[in-house]
Motif scaffolding. Structure first.
Motif, mmCIF file in Angstrom:
data_model
loop_
_atom_site.group_PDB
_atom_site.id
_atom_site.type_symbol
_atom_site.label_atom_id
_atom_site.label_comp_id
_atom_site.label_asym_id
_atom_site.label_seq_id
_atom_site.Cartn_x
_atom_site.Cartn_y
_atom_site.Cartn_z
ATOM 1 N N ALA A 55 0.840 -1.193 0.000
ATOM 2 C CA ALA A 55 0.000 0.000 0.000
ATOM 3 C C ALA A 55 0.876 1.245 0.000
ATOM 4 C CB ALA A 55 -0.911 0.003 1.228
ATOM 5 N N LYS A 153 -10.656 3.405 0.961
ATOM 6 C CA LYS A 153 -9.812 3.021 -0.171
ATOM 7 C C LYS A 153 -9.407 1.572 0.018
ATOM 8 C CE LYS A 153 -5.597 4.318 -2.703
ATOM 9 N NZ LYS A 153 -4.480 5.288 -2.799
ATOM 10 N N TYR A 155 -7.273 -1.305 -1.253
ATOM 11 C CA TYR A 155 -6.113 -1.632 -2.082
ATOM 12 C C TYR A 155 -6.230 -3.071 -2.575
ATOM 13 C CZ TYR A 155 -3.816 2.525 -0.131
ATOM 14 O OH TYR A 155 -3.487 3.810 0.244
ATOM 15 N N ASP A 179 -2.176 -2.628 -10.038
ATOM 16 C CA ASP A 179 -3.071 -2.023 -9.045
ATOM 17 C C ASP A 179 -4.517 -2.109 -9.519
ATOM 18 O OD1 ASP A 179 -1.073 -1.144 -7.209
ATOM 19 O OD2 ASP A 179 -0.580 0.484 -8.585
ATOM 20 N N THR A 181 -7.115 -0.766 -7.330
ATOM 21 C CA THR A 181 -7.709 -0.055 -6.202
ATOM 22 C C THR A 181 -9.161 0.357 -6.476
ATOM 23 O OG1 THR A 181 -5.558 0.790 -5.521
ATOM 24 C CG2 THR A 181 -7.481 1.976 -4.723
ATOM 25 N N TYR A 183 -12.444 2.649 -4.654
ATOM 26 C CA TYR A 183 -12.903 3.567 -3.618
ATOM 27 C C TYR A 183 -14.376 3.284 -3.327
ATOM 28 C CZ TYR A 183 -8.652 6.212 -4.619
ATOM 29 O OH TYR A 183 -7.347 6.572 -4.810
#
Length: 241
Positions: A55, A153, A155, A179, A181, A183
C-alpha cells in the motif's frame, strides 16, 4: 526534605516504573506477533517484478490496535497487499522483514512524515468489515474520511506472470504487479457505494452533500487522495463525540 517532597518523589518513581513496565509489556506483546522467520519480499530488479506489492513502499512508524487492546510498541510497518500480510522491521533485525501474526489486529495507523508535497499526517487502516464479498472482509481499507459518510480506499493487487512466448515483447521477462484499487463511500444508511474519486460520482453517492462538495472542490482543486479527503472533511465534518 519535607513530606510533600517525599510524596512527589514517590509519585515520580511509581509513574516512571509504571511507564517502564508498560513499555516492556508493549514490546513483549509486539514480539509475540512476529512470526520470527524473515519474509521474502519481491524486488523490482531485472527478470523480477514490476510494480509494488505494498500500500506504501516506505517503512512508516505505526501504532497497531488488537482485539483485546493490549499495548503495542510502535514499529516500522508495511502492508503487503498482494500477499495479504503485515510486515514489520524489528530494531534487533534491521535488515529483515518479519511477518506479523495479524489475526488479532483490528486496525493500524501509519505516521507519514511531512514532505514537499504536504504536511505530516496519520493514515488509518482498518478491517473491511463491510466488504461486498466475504473473501475481502479480512482485508484492510484506508479510511480517507469519516463523518456522516465514510470514504474508504480498498487496495487490491494482482500478479501478472511473465510471458516468455512473445520473443519481441520487451516486457516479457517481468512479473508485473497491477493495481486494482477501488474507492467506496459508506453512507449513513450503511450502503457501500463503489465510485470513482471525482466530484460527480461523490455527489451522486452523497446527494445531501452535493452543494457542499462542489463548493469545497472548487476551493481546493483536489487531485490526490489527501486532497479529496480534505474536500470531504470540509463538506462533511466529523461528529464531535
Amino acid at each position: 526534605m519535607n513530606f510533600r517532597h517525599f510524596a512527589l518523589l514517590g509519585l515520580l518513581f511509581t509513574t516512571g516504573l509504571a511507564h517502564a513496565q508498560q513499555d516492556a509489556a508493549a514490546q513483549t506483546n509486539l514480539n509475540a506477533l512476529a512470526a520470527g522467520a524473515p519474509a521474502v519480499v519481491p524486488r523490482g530488479t531485472a527478470d523480477g517484478f514490476k510494480g509494488s506489492p505494498y500500500a506504501d513502499a516506505r517503512w512508516l512508524p505505526a501504532q497497531i490496535t488488537l482485539t483485546n487492546n493490549l499495548p503495542l510498541a510502535p514499529v516500522p510497518l508495511k502492508y503487503d497487499v498482494l500477499e495479504h500480510r503485515l510486515l514489520m522491521r524489528a530494531p534487533a533485525r534491521p535488515t529483515d522483514s518479519l511477518q506479523l501474526d495479524d489475526t488479532r489486529v483490528v486496525r493500524f495507523v501509519l505516521n507519514e512524515p511531512a514532505t514537499a508535497l504536504g504536511p505530516a499526517r496519520q493514515r488509518v487502516f482498518r478491517r473491511f468489515a463491510e466488504a461486498p464479498t466475504a473473501n475481502h472482509k479480512q482485508d484492510y481499507v484506508e479510511v480517507l474520511h469519516q463523518g456522516r459518510y465514510t470514504l474508504l480506499k480498498h487496495y487490491l493487487k494482482t500478479l501478472k506472470k511473465a510471458n516468455y512466448q512473445g520473443a519481441y515483447n520487451t516486457d516479457s521477462h517481468y512479473d508485473e504487479i497491477e493495481d486494482k484499487t477501488v474507492y467506496y463511500l459508506l453512507t449513513p444508511e450503511a450502503q457501500l457505494v463503489p465510485l470513482k474519486l471525482a466530484l460527480k460520482p461523490l455527489q451522486g453517492a452523497a446527494l445531501a452533500l452535493a452543494a457542499a462538495l462542489k463548493a469545497s472542490a472548487d476551493a481546493k482543486k483536489p487531485k490526490t487522495d489527501a486532497d479529496w479527503a480534505a474536500v470531504l472533511d470540509a463538506a462533511d465534518p466529523a461528529t464531535v463525540k
